[in-house]
Design an enzyme around this catalytic site. Structure first.
Site: not given
Ligand code: DHB
Length: 378
Positions: A279, A283, A371
């Site tokens: 986790p 994504k 990110y």
């Protein structure tokens, strides 16, 4: 559901079979960080109004190492990039309401779903609704049925190629109606282990702690959780932690998994049916969305112009992005967690990696562009 909407836009009829009830799907707690592509797709599909109003746009994040925070500014580093904090359960509600409006057929509580004849041109899916046998003839079956689903398991075992890494710890997560301790997320690496301060709204915190694989939820009272969380998140933020009763508490194992066999005849796999990421970095949902963007295009081209090149190259194109998201999630997990078997050398590698990230704009750019989401054409 994203794929059903994409296909509807392309004029292709699809039926969604869901094992659970609608209430379960809309209440299931999952991650809550949307890449900019996921938000863009929601707008493209005409379901972006609420995320635009209620989603929290985060232009950066804080990494906290042994109590020392440093900030990474995504927007500066990626030409305005950002993520949006908006729970997966909210995304599901938006998809479902629009599906009702558009007449997309979703069959909830479909039991014993079984695909047949996948290596023919006429696949069939059977299931039971309230005990009554049902049957659907179709052109394609898309397995968006998660890691434990029936679709990947329907591919003959000698054709399935998989790659896996299991991590030696879990994540204990809570939801509590207390204001978050920071306006953005904080990823903390502390001698006791990883902690993540996240949120769902300005009044709802989502917080995680690295825990042992053998830990049970009952062993973690709210008091114990908050005591440990305030230690790991670092002195600068601990004073700003508001404690409150949790209304959800669960432990999840961490795993990296890729099934490179994403097509078998007329079956295509997408999302967790084909890949799992730990986790860290949030994504999972975003990667599933990226898969169905590629697959939706390919199916639209097949129906529109009889062009099967998109279907032929689906696995290769999807995997190109999947492996990069796997790398990022694995990297961020390795950087931020304390592994039980870490030696002094491993720890020095973490410290050096953090130091490099803190000092190098190039390193921060690499973090930021992953990110906010690697490029996705649509
Ligand atoms: C959340 C989960 C994540 O894995 C992450 O990296 C950030 C946020 C969340 O659930 O809020």
């Amino acid at each position: 559901m994203f794929l059903a909407h994409l296909l509807r836009q392309a004029g292709v009829e699809a039926v969604v079979l869901e094992m659970r009830s609608r209430d379960y799907v809309e209440g299931r707690v999952r991650a809550g960080v949307l890449e900019q592509h996921t938000v863009r797709l929601m707008h493209r599909l005409g379901i972006g109004d609420r995320v635009a109003r209620e989603g929290l746009v985060h232009a950066g994040t804080t990494l906290c190492v042994d109590g020392e925070p440093f900030h990474v500014n995504f927007s500066d580093l990626t030409d305005g990039g950002a993520v949006t904090v908006y729970g997966q359960s909210e995304v599901m509600k938006d998809l479902n309401v629009a599906a009702d409006r558009r007449g997309i057929e979703v069959i909830y509580e479909a039991a014993d779903v079984t695909p047949h004849n996948l290596d023919s041109h006429a696949p069939v899916v059977t299931w039971k609704t309230r005990g009554e046998p049902q049957r659907l003839e179709c052109d394609f079956v898309v397995g968006c049925d998660g890691y434990h689903g029936v679709c990947r398991a329907s591919i003959p075992a000698d054709h399935v190629k998989t790659f896996e890494r299991i991590y030696p710890f879990g994540w204990l997560g809570i939801l509590a109606d207390v204001p978050p301790c920071n306006h953005e997320l904080i990823y903390a690496n502390h001698p006791h282990g990883f902690a993540l301060a996240s949120m769902r709204s300005p009044t709802r915190s989502r917080c995680y702690l690295q825990c042992s694989l053998g830990d049970r939820v009952e062993e973690w009272s709210d008091q114990r959780f908050w005591d440990e969380f305030t230690v790991r998140i670092g002195a600068q933020y601990s004073a700003r932690v508001t404690r409150g009763p949790s209304f959800e508490k669960s432990i999840a194992p961490l795993r990296s998994f890729v099934c490179t066999t994403m097509r078998w005849g007329r079956l295509f796999l997408a999302g967790d049916a084909a890949h799992i990421v730990p986790p860290t970095g949030a994504k999972g949902l975003n990667l599933a969305v990226a898969d169905v963007v590629v697959l939706g295009d390919a199916l639209a081209a097949w129906y529109g112009a009889g062009d099967d090149r998109g279907l032929e190259t689906y696995a290769r194109r999807a995997l190109d992005r999947i492996w990069k998201a796997e790398r990022f999630s694995w990297w961020l997990t390795n950087l931020t967690h304390r592994f039980p078997d870490m030696d002094v050398f491993d720890r020095h590698m973490q410290i050096a990696e953090f130091a490099y990230l803190r000092e190098s704009r190039a390193a921060q750019t690499s973090f930021a562009e992953n990110y906010v989401g690697l490029p996705l054409d649509f």
